[in-house]
Design a protein around this motif. Structure first.
Motif, PDB file in Angstrom:
ATOM      1  N   GLU A 116       0.828  -1.199   0.000  1.00  0.00           N
ATOM      2  CA  GLU A 116       0.000   0.000   0.000  1.00  0.00           C
ATOM      3  C   GLU A 116       0.866   1.254   0.000  1.00  0.00           C
ATOM      4  N   GLU A 117       1.939   1.224   0.781  1.00  0.00           N
ATOM      5  CA  GLU A 117       2.842   2.373   0.833  1.00  0.00           C
ATOM      6  C   GLU A 117       3.520   2.578  -0.514  1.00  0.00           C
ATOM      7  N   ALA A 118       3.827   1.480  -1.202  1.00  0.00           N
ATOM      8  CA  ALA A 118       4.424   1.577  -2.534  1.00  0.00           C
ATOM      9  C   ALA A 118       3.467   2.249  -3.510  1.00  0.00           C
ATOM     10  N   ALA A 119       2.196   1.885  -3.423  1.00  0.00           N
ATOM     11  CA  ALA A 119       1.205   2.500  -4.299  1.00  0.00           C
ATOM     12  C   ALA A 119       1.084   3.994  -4.021  1.00  0.00           C
ATOM     13  N   LEU A 120       1.122   4.378  -2.741  1.00  0.00           N
ATOM     14  CA  LEU A 120       1.074   5.797  -2.380  1.00  0.00           C
ATOM     15  C   LEU A 120       2.279   6.553  -2.941  1.00  0.00           C
ATOM     16  N   GLY A 179       3.654   5.909  -5.706  1.00  0.00           N
ATOM     17  CA  GLY A 179       3.589   5.941  -7.160  1.00  0.00           C
ATOM     18  C   GLY A 179       4.217   4.759  -7.858  1.00  0.00           C
ATOM     19  N   SER A 180       4.615   3.723  -7.125  1.00  0.00           N
ATOM     20  CA  SER A 180       5.210   2.535  -7.740  1.00  0.00           C
ATOM     21  C   SER A 180       4.131   1.553  -8.170  1.00  0.00           C
ATOM     22  N   ALA A 181       4.413   0.793  -9.224  1.00  0.00           N
ATOM     23  CA  ALA A 181       3.535  -0.299  -9.614  1.00  0.00           C
ATOM     24  C   ALA A 181       3.614  -1.390  -8.548  1.00  0.00           C
ATOM     25  N   VAL A 182       2.509  -2.104  -8.346  1.00  0.00           N
ATOM     26  CA  VAL A 182       2.434  -3.120  -7.291  1.00  0.00           C
ATOM     27  C   VAL A 182       2.109  -4.478  -7.886  1.00  0.00           C
ATOM     28  N   ILE A 183       2.866  -5.491  -7.457  1.00  0.00           N
ATOM     29  CA  ILE A 183       2.622  -6.871  -7.859  1.00  0.00           C
ATOM     30  C   ILE A 183       2.417  -7.699  -6.596  1.00  0.00           C
ATOM     31  N   VAL A 184       1.275  -8.374  -6.514  1.00  0.00           N
ATOM     32  CA  VAL A 184       0.932  -9.179  -5.354  1.00  0.00           C
ATOM     33  C   VAL A 184       1.059 -10.656  -5.722  1.00  0.00           C
ATOM     34  N   LEU A 185       1.936 -11.356  -5.027  1.00  0.00           N
ATOM     35  CA  LEU A 185       2.140 -12.776  -5.277  1.00  0.00           C
ATOM     36  C   LEU A 185       1.053 -13.600  -4.591  1.00  0.00           C
ATOM     37  N   GLU A 186       0.630 -14.658  -5.255  1.00  0.00           N
ATOM     38  CA  GLU A 186      -0.321 -15.600  -4.683  1.00  0.00           C
ATOM     39  C   GLU A 186       0.328 -16.977  -4.632  1.00  0.00           C
ATOM     40  N   SER A 187       0.118 -17.684  -3.537  1.00  0.00           N
ATOM     41  CA  SER A 187       0.737 -18.990  -3.342  1.00  0.00           C
ATOM     42  C   SER A 187      -0.332 -20.047  -3.113  1.00  0.00           C
ATOM     43  N   SER A 188      -0.139 -21.224  -3.712  1.00  0.00           N
ATOM     44  CA  SER A 188      -1.058 -22.344  -3.486  1.00  0.00           C
ATOM     45  C   SER A 188      -0.729 -23.070  -2.189  1.00  0.00           C
ATOM     46  N   THR A 189       0.405 -22.730  -1.570  1.00  0.00           N
ATOM     47  CA  THR A 189       0.859 -23.398  -0.354  1.00  0.00           C
ATOM     48  C   THR A 189       0.565 -22.584   0.898  1.00  0.00           C
ATOM     49  N   PHE A 190       0.715 -21.253   0.804  1.00  0.00           N
ATOM     50  CA  PHE A 190       0.574 -20.386   1.971  1.00  0.00           C
ATOM     51  C   PHE A 190      -0.535 -19.372   1.757  1.00  0.00           C
ATOM     52  N   LEU A 191      -1.196 -19.010   2.853  1.00  0.00           N
ATOM     53  CA  LEU A 191      -2.325 -18.097   2.811  1.00  0.00           C
ATOM     54  C   LEU A 191      -1.856 -16.662   2.583  1.00  0.00           C
ATOM     55  N   GLY A 199      -5.976  -5.537  -2.239  1.00  0.00           N
ATOM     56  CA  GLY A 199      -6.616  -5.699  -3.535  1.00  0.00           C
ATOM     57  C   GLY A 199      -5.969  -4.851  -4.615  1.00  0.00           C
ATOM     58  N   LEU A 200      -4.902  -4.153  -4.284  1.00  0.00           N
ATOM     59  CA  LEU A 200      -4.236  -3.285  -5.246  1.00  0.00           C
ATOM     60  C   LEU A 200      -3.393  -4.078  -6.247  1.00  0.00           C
ATOM     61  N   GLY A 201      -3.069  -3.432  -7.353  1.00  0.00           N
ATOM     62  CA  GLY A 201      -2.062  -3.947  -8.267  1.00  0.00           C
ATOM     63  C   GLY A 201      -2.443  -5.201  -9.031  1.00  0.00           C
ATOM     64  N   ILE A 202      -1.418  -5.829  -9.602  1.00  0.00           N
ATOM     65  CA  ILE A 202      -1.573  -7.071 -10.353  1.00  0.00           C
ATOM     66  C   ILE A 202      -1.364  -8.244  -9.415  1.00  0.00           C
ATOM     67  N   HIS A 203      -2.309  -9.169  -9.381  1.00  0.00           N
ATOM     68  CA  HIS A 203      -2.181 -10.387  -8.593  1.00  0.00           C
ATOM     69  C   HIS A 203      -1.756 -11.515  -9.523  1.00  0.00           C
ATOM     70  N   ILE A 204      -0.723 -12.253  -9.117  1.00  0.00           N
ATOM     71  CA  ILE A 204      -0.175 -13.285  -9.993  1.00  0.00           C
ATOM     72  C   ILE A 204       0.231 -14.509  -9.173  1.00  0.00           C
ATOM     73  N   PRO A 205      -0.180 -15.723  -9.581  1.00  0.00           N
ATOM     74  CA  PRO A 205       0.309 -16.925  -8.897  1.00  0.00           C
ATOM     75  C   PRO A 205       1.818 -17.024  -9.030  1.00  0.00           C
ATOM     76  N   LEU A 206       2.474 -17.501  -7.994  1.00  0.00           N
ATOM     77  CA  LEU A 206       3.925 -17.579  -7.988  1.00  0.00           C
ATOM     78  C   LEU A 206       4.460 -18.315  -9.208  1.00  0.00           C
ATOM     79  N   GLU A 207       3.809 -19.410  -9.603  1.00  0.00           N
ATOM     80  CA  GLU A 207       4.312 -20.222 -10.711  1.00  0.00           C
ATOM     81  C   GLU A 207       4.182 -19.536 -12.071  1.00  0.00           C
ATOM     82  N   ARG A 208       3.461 -18.428 -12.133  1.00  0.00           N
ATOM     83  CA  ARG A 208       3.318 -17.694 -13.395  1.00  0.00           C
ATOM     84  C   ARG A 208       4.073 -16.372 -13.387  1.00  0.00           C
ATOM     85  N   PHE A 209       4.738 -16.066 -12.276  1.00  0.00           N
ATOM     86  CA  PHE A 209       5.461 -14.799 -12.152  1.00  0.00           C
ATOM     87  C   PHE A 209       6.685 -14.808 -13.061  1.00  0.00           C
ATOM     88  N   SER A 210       6.901 -13.707 -13.772  1.00  0.00           N
ATOM     89  CA  SER A 210       8.015 -13.610 -14.716  1.00  0.00           C
ATOM     90  C   SER A 210       8.385 -12.149 -14.932  1.00  0.00           C
TER      91      SER A 210
END
Length: 251
Positions: A196-200, A202-214, A219-230
């Motif tokens: 959230e501070e990064a968004a304030l 002015g930086s782009a935000v990428i949120v990692l999602e994991s199938s192993t950990f909660l 809700g900001l930025g781009i959400h991407i599963p870890l296995e598809r991050f590139s």
């Protein structure tokens, strides 16, 4: 000491519960102020009826960032709990910072990886770094890492991290959070409120999602599963930028 009021921010949840319990026994009012983002998966924010009936103490007054957080929490607290809106210390700092208008990203602006205190959060973030390093021919930006100051890593991961630093593949930042956010083209994380501070900032935000950990994430930025991050994810986030005005939400 008999203070007039006891304050303990809620992310210190085990200590906070003890402080509020002892303060209630002493007849001293208590207050908590939201420190980080709140979601339904952060269970320590949501006391159960069984816990309350067994004597669990909650703060008499709870200051939260938004109506959304207030409406999310209020049904789980005693009716006498006073909720009100306010800006916590974490975001109050940004009021004094002159935020860039339409932050300009240079071709050499780094990508920052950051984590919360939880050990699994650091592990997922560093796995994302590892994915980028496995494709050196596609490398497009300098990688900077800024973990939580009290982050705990597995020994194997710590050895890997030290090796990458020695090879010059990554930089472990010694800069302040403000410096890191102001110079970064994108910020990558999973559960940290630094997103959230990064968004304030002015930086782009990428949120990692994991199938192993909660994930407790924003809700900001781009959400991407870890296995598809590139690297493509990073550039997509930078191109998309921050479209939402966050000033009203946090400041």
């Amino acid at each position: 000491m008999q203070p007039q009021k006891v304050y303990c921010f809620h992310e210190m949840h085990p200590h906070g519960r003890v402080a509020w319990y002892e303060a209630r026994r002493a007849g001293i009012p208590t207050i908590s102020i939201q420190h980080a983002s709140i979601g339904r998966t952060k269970l320590w924010y949501f006391p159960s009826p069984e816990e309350l009936n067994a004597g669990l103490a909650t703060p008499d007054e709870f200051v939260v960032f938004s109506e959304k957080d207030l409406n999310l929490l209020k049904p789980f607290y005693p009716q006498e709990t006073q909720f009100r809106l306010g800006c916590g210390p974490r975001f109050a700092y940004w009021k004094s910072v002159r935020l860039p208008q339409g932050k300009r990203v240079a071709s050499d602006s780094p990508v920052l990886f950051t984590s919360s205190l939880a050990w699994w959060d650091s592990e997922v973030v560093l796995q994302a770094v590892e994915r980028l390093l496995q494709d050196p021919e596609q490398r497009r930006r300098h990688i900077v890492i800024s973990l939580h100051p009290a982050a705990v890593l597995k020994r194997s991961r710590r050895r890997w991290l030290n090796k990458m630093i020695e090879q010059g593949s990554i930089e472990m930042s010694s800069r302040s959070l403000e410096e890191n956010l102001m110079r970064s083209a994108a910020v990558v994380g999973m559960n940290t409120t630094v997103l959230e501070e990064a968004a304030l900032a002015g930086s782009a935000v990428i949120v990692l999602e994991s199938s192993t950990f909660l994930s407790f994430a924003t809700g900001l930025g781009i959400h991407i599963p870890l296995e598809r991050f590139s690297w493509d994810t990073v550039e997509q986030a930078i191109t998309s930028g921050i479209k939402e005005d966050l000033t009203a939400r946090f400041l």
